[in-house]
Each structure stands twice: as C-alpha cells, then as structure tokens.
Design a protein around this motif. Structure first.
Motif, PDB file in Angstrom:
ATOM      1  N   GLY A 119       0.794  -1.219   0.000  1.00 35.66           N
ATOM      2  CA  GLY A 119       0.000   0.000   0.000  1.00 35.66           C
ATOM      3  C   GLY A 119       0.830   1.274   0.000  1.00 35.66           C
ATOM      4  N   HIS A 120       2.111   1.168   0.298  1.00 39.44           N
ATOM      5  CA  HIS A 120       3.010   2.323   0.233  1.00 39.44           C
ATOM      6  C   HIS A 120       4.436   1.805   0.147  1.00 39.44           C
ATOM      7  CE1 HIS A 120       4.466   1.818   4.395  1.00 39.44           C
ATOM      8  NE2 HIS A 120       3.237   1.379   4.624  1.00 39.44           N
ATOM      9  N   THR A 121       5.317   2.597  -0.464  1.00 38.30           N
ATOM     10  CA  THR A 121       6.715   2.190  -0.607  1.00 38.30           C
ATOM     11  C   THR A 121       7.538   3.368  -1.079  1.00 38.30           C
ATOM     12  OG1 THR A 121       8.177   0.503  -1.573  1.00 38.30           O
ATOM     13  CG2 THR A 121       6.542   1.488  -3.039  1.00 38.30           C
ATOM     14  N   ASP A 122       8.842   3.234  -0.999  1.00 41.44           N
ATOM     15  CA  ASP A 122       9.781   4.163  -1.630  1.00 41.44           C
ATOM     16  C   ASP A 122      10.214   3.510  -2.932  1.00 41.44           C
ATOM     17  OD1 ASP A 122      11.850   5.742  -2.495  1.00 41.44           O
ATOM     18  OD2 ASP A 122      13.198   5.283  -0.825  1.00 41.44           O
ATOM     19  N   LEU A 123       9.745   4.023  -4.057  1.00 41.90           N
ATOM     20  CA  LEU A 123      10.001   3.375  -5.344  1.00 41.90           C
ATOM     21  C   LEU A 123      11.477   3.402  -5.745  1.00 41.90           C
ATOM     22  CD1 LEU A 123       6.926   4.449  -7.532  1.00 41.90           C
ATOM     23  CD2 LEU A 123       7.409   2.203  -6.526  1.00 41.90           C
ATOM     24  N   VAL A 124      12.259   4.330  -5.233  1.00 44.93           N
ATOM     25  CA  VAL A 124      13.691   4.303  -5.527  1.00 44.93           C
ATOM     26  C   VAL A 124      14.317   3.051  -4.935  1.00 44.93           C
ATOM     27  CG1 VAL A 124      15.907   5.441  -5.075  1.00 44.93           C
ATOM     28  CG2 VAL A 124      13.927   6.797  -5.755  1.00 44.93           C
ATOM     29  N   ARG A 125      13.985   2.755  -3.705  1.00 42.88           N
ATOM     30  CA  ARG A 125      14.577   1.603  -3.014  1.00 42.88           C
ATOM     31  C   ARG A 125      14.019   0.284  -3.525  1.00 42.88           C
ATOM     32  NH1 ARG A 125      12.868  -1.249   1.226  1.00 42.88           N
ATOM     33  NH2 ARG A 125      11.148   0.198   1.572  1.00 42.88           N
ATOM     34  N   THR A 126      12.734   0.268  -3.906  1.00 37.12           N
ATOM     35  CA  THR A 126      12.093  -1.012  -4.204  1.00 37.12           C
ATOM     36  C   THR A 126      11.867  -1.291  -5.688  1.00 37.12           C
ATOM     37  OG1 THR A 126       9.903   0.014  -3.929  1.00 37.12           O
ATOM     38  CG2 THR A 126      10.891  -1.040  -1.987  1.00 37.12           C
ATOM     39  N   LEU A 127      11.978  -0.261  -6.565  1.00 41.32           N
ATOM     40  CA  LEU A 127      11.669  -0.479  -7.982  1.00 41.32           C
ATOM     41  C   LEU A 127      12.723   0.097  -8.917  1.00 41.32           C
ATOM     42  CD1 LEU A 127       9.490  -1.395 -10.168  1.00 41.32           C
ATOM     43  CD2 LEU A 127       8.769   1.008 -10.135  1.00 41.32           C
ATOM     44  N   THR A 128      12.954   1.405  -8.846  1.00 45.92           N
ATOM     45  CA  THR A 128      13.755   2.036  -9.901  1.00 45.92           C
ATOM     46  C   THR A 128      15.223   1.644  -9.851  1.00 45.92           C
ATOM     47  OG1 THR A 128      14.195   4.071  -8.631  1.00 45.92           O
ATOM     48  CG2 THR A 128      12.186   4.010  -9.972  1.00 45.92           C
ATOM     49  N   TYR A 129      15.739   1.243  -8.685  1.00 40.15           N
ATOM     50  CA  TYR A 129      17.103   0.715  -8.626  1.00 40.15           C
ATOM     51  C   TYR A 129      17.150  -0.803  -8.786  1.00 40.15           C
ATOM     52  CZ  TYR A 129      20.129   4.704  -7.971  1.00 40.15           C
ATOM     53  OH  TYR A 129      20.869   5.832  -8.208  1.00 40.15           O
ATOM     54  N   PRO A 130      16.327  -1.572  -8.088  1.00 41.34           N
ATOM     55  CA  PRO A 130      16.421  -3.032  -8.212  1.00 41.34           C
ATOM     56  C   PRO A 130      16.175  -3.563  -9.620  1.00 41.34           C
ATOM     57  CG  PRO A 130      15.182  -2.452  -6.254  1.00 41.34           C
ATOM     58  CD  PRO A 130      15.386  -1.175  -7.018  1.00 41.34           C
ATOM     59  N   VAL A 131      15.208  -3.002 -10.354  1.00 36.42           N
ATOM     60  CA  VAL A 131      14.894  -3.552 -11.671  1.00 36.42           C
ATOM     61  C   VAL A 131      16.050  -3.370 -12.658  1.00 36.42           C
ATOM     62  CG1 VAL A 131      13.394  -3.327 -13.693  1.00 36.42           C
ATOM     63  CG2 VAL A 131      12.393  -3.500 -11.416  1.00 36.42           C
ATOM     64  N   PRO A 132      16.579  -2.153 -12.879  1.00 38.20           N
ATOM     65  CA  PRO A 132      17.715  -2.024 -13.807  1.00 38.20           C
ATOM     66  C   PRO A 132      18.931  -2.838 -13.378  1.00 38.20           C
ATOM     67  CG  PRO A 132      16.743   0.119 -13.377  1.00 38.20           C
ATOM     68  CD  PRO A 132      16.124  -0.832 -12.401  1.00 38.20           C
ATOM     69  N   LEU A 133      19.163  -2.938 -12.065  1.00 37.02           N
ATOM     70  CA  LEU A 133      20.289  -3.735 -11.597  1.00 37.02           C
ATOM     71  C   LEU A 133      20.131  -5.191 -12.024  1.00 37.02           C
ATOM     72  CD1 LEU A 133      22.858  -4.148  -9.876  1.00 37.02           C
ATOM     73  CD2 LEU A 133      21.338  -4.596  -7.948  1.00 37.02           C
ATOM     74  N   GLN A 134      18.950  -5.754 -11.788  1.00 35.04           N
ATOM     75  CA  GLN A 134      18.725  -7.147 -12.156  1.00 35.04           C
ATOM     76  C   GLN A 134      18.783  -7.339 -13.665  1.00 35.04           C
ATOM     77  OE1 GLN A 134      15.555  -9.308 -10.069  1.00 35.04           O
ATOM     78  NE2 GLN A 134      15.361  -7.555  -8.687  1.00 35.04           N
ATOM     79  N   VAL A 135      18.303  -6.361 -14.429  1.00 33.06           N
ATOM     80  CA  VAL A 135      18.312  -6.474 -15.885  1.00 33.06           C
ATOM     81  C   VAL A 135      19.741  -6.474 -16.423  1.00 33.06           C
ATOM     82  CG1 VAL A 135      17.712  -5.296 -18.041  1.00 33.06           C
ATOM     83  CG2 VAL A 135      16.004  -5.518 -16.227  1.00 33.06           C
ATOM     84  N   ILE A 136      20.576  -5.531 -15.969  1.00 31.64           N
ATOM     85  CA  ILE A 136      21.941  -5.477 -16.501  1.00 31.64           C
ATOM     86  C   ILE A 136      22.737  -6.688 -16.054  1.00 31.64           C
ATOM     87  CG2 ILE A 136      23.051  -4.143 -14.651  1.00 31.64           C
ATOM     88  CD1 ILE A 136      23.520  -3.679 -18.450  1.00 31.64           C
ATOM     89  N   CYS A 137      22.476  -7.177 -14.856  1.00 33.01           N
ATOM     90  CA  CYS A 137      23.164  -8.384 -14.412  1.00 33.01           C
ATOM     91  C   CYS A 137      22.709  -9.603 -15.219  1.00 33.01           C
ATOM     92  CB  CYS A 137      22.929  -8.617 -12.920  1.00 33.01           C
ATOM     93  SG  CYS A 137      23.836  -7.470 -11.850  1.00 33.01           S
ATOM     94  N   ALA A 138      21.423  -9.664 -15.555  1.00 35.19           N
ATOM     95  CA  ALA A 138      20.955 -10.744 -16.418  1.00 35.19           C
ATOM     96  C   ALA A 138      21.600 -10.652 -17.792  1.00 35.19           C
ATOM     97  CB  ALA A 138      19.434 -10.687 -16.536  1.00 35.19           C
ATOM     98  N   LEU A 139      21.748  -9.440 -18.305  1.00 35.00           N
ATOM     99  CA  LEU A 139      22.387  -9.240 -19.603  1.00 35.00           C
ATOM    100  C   LEU A 139      23.835  -9.719 -19.578  1.00 35.00           C
ATOM    101  CD1 LEU A 139      22.403  -7.917 -22.483  1.00 35.00           C
ATOM    102  CD2 LEU A 139      23.110  -5.800 -21.353  1.00 35.00           C
TER     103      LEU A 139
END
Length: 390
Positions: A119-139
C-alpha cells in the motif's frame, strides 16, 4: 585542472537557459558553458574535444568514478575508440536487447507482486534501482547471488564522499568490481553461456579481439550505463507523470508506453543535466575560441528546451515528433545502451501505472530531491508513494 564531473547542484545556478557560449567561474575553476542545442550537438561530435576519462589519463589526473571507465570506450578517442566500439557492437546487438524483453517483464512483475500488498513504498529503493540492476546483471550473466554486491560497489563509486577518504573508497570499490568481473569473464571463457560477457569474450574483427582488461572495462561501463543512469531516468519519469495528470492518464490508457513517449521523458527528465568535454587543442566552436586544456560544460537542460529546436520545449508532449534529444549523446559516443534504456522505460512505466491505478506521491512534489551533491546524475534520492494495497 580536475576532470571530475562538477556537481549538478553546483551548476544549477549557471545552466538551464539557452544562449551564446559563456565563460563562468564554478568553484575554483573557470569553464565554458555551451547551452544552445546546435552548439551542444556540435561539441558532442567534435573530435578535438576529449571525454573527462581520456583527458585524465593523458594528464595524470584522478579519473572520474574511481576509474570506472578505464579500458572502455569512454576512456578512448579515435582510433582506439573506433576499434573498441566495433568489437563491442558485434556483441551488444539490437537482437540481444530485444531478447531481454521477457526477462525485463518478469523482473518487473516480480517486484510489483512484492509491492502490491504494502500500500506504500519508496520506489527508488524497491523499484527504480532493483529492476535495472537485475536487468543489466541478467544481460551480463551475473549470478543472482552476486547482484547485491554490484549495487554496493556502484553506489560507493558514485557516492564516495568528499576528500581523500572518498577517493580511496571509490578506488577500492572500483578495484573490487574489476576483480569480480575479471574472475567471472575467465569462468565464461572456460564455460561459455548465452550472455553478453561471453559475447564480449568472443567478439572479434578479423584477427582483433578485446583483451581481458577491455572485456572487464566494457562490462563496468555497461553496468553504469545500464543500471545507475536507467534507475535515475525511471525515477525522474515516474515523478514527472505523477505530477502531470494528463500525461499520466495517457500512459495508463496505452497498452504499452510508446517509444516516442519514452523519448520525451528522456528529453525532459534524462539522468544527465550536463555533459563534459576538454579541449585537446585550441578550438573555435559556437563563435568562441576555447584554449587547449579548458573544460567545456554542455548544458543539456538548456539544449533540450531551446526554442530554435523544440517548440514549447518546457512542456511535456508525449506525442512530440521528431524528437532529436541528446540524452544518449551524439556522434561517435552515442550510447550503445539506448535501446535497452528505452525498453526498460516502456516496460517498467507501463506495468507500474497499469498495476496501481491510484498510485500517488506520499509527499509534496517539492520534497523530492533530484539534484544531489554526492551524485553526478539527476534522479530522486527517494520517491515515497501510496496506492491501494492488493
């Protein structure tokens, strides 16, 4: 003269309005600021101007980001840059990026699933940093168990703190990242896999191949370009949409965020407010003479709002076309990762706003800091939001 990127907060009072080139004092330096679109575009492509990393190497100065860009295209001028880009382009293909789409969707979906009950979150900590990190590591082919270390090393390199202690922290983090990537690249030479690190190992042109150091340097460059800059861009874009209801509604209505909409957000909210160059020789550009060794600040903020290039440039127009923004650079240093950044923008923004129809800021928009002294990129330090918990 240091090639270290000047803090965006220091430059904030000097940039943002297109006009003729001007020489200004920034701290203890005197720099040339170029702000008209055509001038900035010309500087980005001028072979007489060097990137900060290359200039630092030639003059024995402290390299930016603890040496993150050593042995990579961002540390080279032609003809070495030409050689490196040709080899890397053979491995980092449009096809390889396109094949990442299912992984980007799956990674984003998994993150949103974890957020839904909160219901609430800090999107920097939970979305905008984790997703690109996981994507580049997968790449790159980095095992999931090692990915948290990547984020830690990158954050230290770009937020090391001031003074000699900060320099030492940046160097140590850079060395740790380089050592890990060297070991991982060696493993993939013995046991190849379907990932970019293997592709860089195998890249060749006639009898030419990337050296082991160049494979590591290119991987570190892609980590920064595909992680830190994309994370900042995503945070900026979410903030922009949450504070512009009409544009937010248009994104919600679209089955997928169009590429043109992503490019408009990149124009207005890209991670870099300025770019840097150093004169390799006396250069006449934009009607002024810049002496050899002088620093040039290329004001992307002003260039992207220049009325000579962009009609109503201060206004967000998700249907703007053409949109020749300079967020990814121009000329030989145009960013190879541009297709990946656009892909992540389309997927992450589309899925986020579709999943949470009542997503809203949980703090006043003015309370979100995007320019920070300890970071060379523009991006929210935190992005608290609220939505109906599922």
């Amino acid at each position: 003269m240091s090639p270290r990127v000047v803090s965006p907060t220091v430059l904030a009072a000097q940039v943002g309005t297109p006009g003729p080139p001007r020489e200004v004092a920034v701290g203890y330096r005197t720099v040339w600021i170029f702000s008209r679109y055509e001038d900035v575009r010309a500087c980005l492509a001028d072979p007489r101007l060097s990137l900060p990393t290359r200039f630092a190497a030639e003059h024995g100065l402290e390299p930016p980001a603890g040496g993150l860009f050593a042995n990579s295209m961002l540390g080279a001028d032609p003809p070495e840059h030409t050689r490196l880009r040709k080899l890397v382009s053979g491995a980092f293909t449009t096809r390889r990026v396109a094949q990442l789409r299912p992984a980007v969707v799956d990674i984003t979906a998994a993150v949103l699933d974890r957020l839904a009950p909160l219901g609430h979150t800090d999107l920097v900590r939970t979305l905008t940093y984790p997703v690109p990190l996981q994507v580049i590591c997968a790449l790159l082919g980095v095992p999931p168990t090692d990915r948290a270390d990547f984020q830690g090393w990158t954050e230290v390199m770009f937020r090391p703190g001031a003074g000699p202690a900060g320099v030492a922290r940046a160097r140590a983090a850079s060395a740790s990242l380089a050592g890990y990537l060297a070991d991982l690249a060696a493993t993939k030479r013995r046991v190849p896999a379907d990932d970019l690190l293997t592709g860089l190992n195998q890249a060749f042109d006639d009898d030419d191949r990337l050296t082991a150091d160049e494979v590591v340097g290119t991987a570190r460059l892609l980590l920064h370009a595909g992680f830190d800059t994309t994370a900042s861009f995503l945070g900026n874009s979410i903030l922009r949409l949450l504070t512009h209801p009409d544009e937010e509604a248009a994104v919600r209505r679209a089955p997928e965020v169009p590429r043109g909409a992503v490019d408009e957000l990149l124009r207005l909210d890209g991670p870099s407010t300025v770019n840097m160059r150093f004169a390799r020789e006396d250069v006449e550009i934009g009607g002024v003479l810049v002496a050899q060794g002088r620093q040039l600040v290329l004001d992307l903020e002003a260039a992207h709002r220049d009325p000579a290039q962009f009609e109503a440039g201060d206004r967000v127009d998700l249907t703007r076309t053409p949109n020749p923004h300079l967020t990814f650079g121009h000329g030989i240093h145009h960013c190879l990762g541009a297709p990946l950044a656009r892909l992540e923008g389309q997927v992450v923004l589309g899925m986020l706003f579709a999943r949470f129809p009542d997503l809203r800021l949980d703090v006043p928009a003015g309370a979100v800091r995007q320019l920070r002294d300890d970071h060379p990129l523009r991006g929210p330090d935190r992005l608290p939001v609220r939505y109906t918990a599922a």
